[in-house]
Write a protein that holds these residues in place. Sequence first.
Motif, mmCIF file in Angstrom:
data_model
loop_
_atom_site.group_PDB
_atom_site.id
_atom_site.type_symbol
_atom_site.label_atom_id
_atom_site.label_comp_id
_atom_site.label_asym_id
_atom_site.label_seq_id
_atom_site.Cartn_x
_atom_site.Cartn_y
_atom_site.Cartn_z
ATOM 1 N N UNK A 165 0.821 -1.209 0.000
ATOM 2 C CA UNK A 165 0.000 0.000 0.000
ATOM 3 C C UNK A 165 0.862 1.268 0.000
ATOM 4 N N UNK A 166 2.016 1.195 0.662
ATOM 5 C CA UNK A 166 2.905 2.363 0.661
ATOM 6 C C UNK A 166 3.334 2.707 -0.765
ATOM 7 N N UNK A 167 3.600 1.675 -1.557
ATOM 8 C CA UNK A 167 3.966 1.918 -2.959
ATOM 9 C C UNK A 167 2.809 2.558 -3.716
ATOM 10 N N UNK B 297 0.848 9.982 -5.641
ATOM 11 C CA UNK B 297 1.217 11.336 -5.253
ATOM 12 C C UNK B 297 1.459 11.528 -3.770
ATOM 13 N N UNK B 298 1.311 10.455 -2.995
ATOM 14 C CA UNK B 298 1.657 10.538 -1.579
ATOM 15 C C UNK B 298 0.481 10.849 -0.679
ATOM 16 N N UNK B 299 0.629 10.438 0.571
ATOM 17 C CA UNK B 299 -0.441 10.606 1.559
ATOM 18 C C UNK B 299 -0.790 12.082 1.767
ATOM 19 N N UNK B 300 0.226 12.935 1.748
ATOM 20 C CA UNK B 300 -0.062 14.361 1.987
ATOM 21 C C UNK B 300 -0.942 14.939 0.891
ATOM 22 N N UNK B 301 -0.660 14.514 -0.332
ATOM 23 C CA UNK B 301 -1.479 14.997 -1.445
ATOM 24 C C UNK B 301 -2.942 14.550 -1.274
ATOM 25 N N UNK B 302 -3.143 13.286 -0.920
ATOM 26 C CA UNK B 302 -4.520 12.785 -0.761
ATOM 27 C C UNK B 302 -5.213 13.514 0.388
#
Lengths: 292, 265
Positions: A271-273, A279-284
């Motif tokens: 899931x990290x991949x 675009x990364x957790x911060x983007x979401x």
Amino acid sequence: MLDKRMTVAEIIGTLRDGMTIGIGGWAARRKPMALVREIVRSPLKDLTVVAYGGPDIGMLCAAGKVRQLIFGFVTLDMLPLDMHYRTARQAGAFECRELDEGLVLLGLRAAAMRVPFLPTRVGFGTDVLKYNPWVRTVRSPYDDGEELVAMPALRLDAALLHVTEADALGNCVILSPDPFFDEHLARAADRTYLSCERLVPTAQVCGRERARYNPFERNLVAGVAEVPFGAHPTAGVPGYGFDLDHLNAYNAAAGEGWAAYRAKYIDLPDHASYLAAVGGAERIAAIPAPVF
Amino acid sequence: MSTHDYTLAELCITAAAEAWRGDGEVLATGIGLVPRLAAGLAKLTFNPALMITDAEAHLVAEPVPVGPRNGYEPIIEAWMPYSRTFDLLWSGRRHAMVGPVQIDRFGQSNISAIGDYVRPKAALLGVRGFPGNSISHINSFFVPNHSTRAFVPGEVDMVAGAGYNPQRFPGGRLPAGFEIRLIVTDLAVLDFGGPQHQIRVRSLHPGISFEQVQDNTGFSLVLPASIPVTPAPGADALRLIRERLDPHGQRASVFKGNPPGQRAA
């Protein structure tokens, strides 16, 4: 001490070919997408899927996992049509059991009540009964003698849901504005698997203030996986809205683009991949809740 | 734009609001921009008892402006998640205005699939709640492109919403209280006031002739002795539409070129 914690792969590993699977959420909102992507990666086939459909259905259709679809609609909310679903539907790629949304609800309720059917008038006057001859009618045993639609129970082998928070026992809360039909899917299923934004200690799941956000009892729940942003690209409110850019890219990948989409966003080690790829957790986390 | 000029979209919103006149305390569901603005207009003017939603999961005390809210906070008066919507609609206490892709002479409607059902030429949304809505409560339609593609000859390709076609019901009888009230299009307002619920032209939009409407309809329309012109929006209605309901002017995108309500004959 009960401990129902599982990985996403362990959850999907309990499913078998030909099973009937209910998927929670609604359209592009709070879909258990991490679990859905795991089905795409798995060798599972010939599934019957029951859903208020969004990209879960499109992805499973694109991956050739769906033998039969029991549904009222498939849509991506702001994008009215899911092109993967559309491609499969137009090719006759699955057995289409298209029902009124309320009939789906009645079928789930019948399963939950362990009765063979629930009576309704919904379906009369339309082609729903013509194209679903497995849905029969019944005559009222009372003086009215009315002919009614006997919506059969939609018993599920498993329900897959994405909730806001849960504990290791399967207690959970759904804090988004609409719990949709998740409770009914859980009650219709032999076993229910949850992905959740956050796994928390039991004392923090509900409490007095949040108890009303608890949709069903833990003895319906067979497994819980903590998957932050596990509904992406659908909305996981409170927390993040639906990712319209990603949904557009997903929709544009219908047909020939599917292999590339799958390689880029689904066939990943963990899931990290996935979060990195989108675009990364911060983007979401920065995607605002949708305004309708 | 002066308040005496109005666009076709504003005319349609005003005409569509009339669907809910006299309905009292029902849930007014407007699917799509024009029906949603119309429900809001009906609530703000002649039917304040209407219940309306924020298009998500709540009933709101006043219409929520469409588009960016710029700090506006909806006044939530109740919770209305989807599963509860079914409990409400099965009771009949609702009047929805929806946008079918196809409509036939019976008022049967389709949003499921175009062409052959098994291998459709175009798969659309699916029947959604049309079957249950159509037999449970009053419905109206908004059709932005009045054409023979929308108003089809024969029957719609897939009957998702029931119409005034008794043969499709057990015992050849329509359900009690069955009603399709209005069809608002870019050319006219239609209703089912003809003999045996045949579709009739109720009013023609300014500059539109009956022949134009008939030529763009795949079945015969009932021609009343006289047909009024669809009333122009009043100054109050225009102010509410422009300032309260749709402050960002999303309605300009409903019709290509955002034509005026008064079209040259």
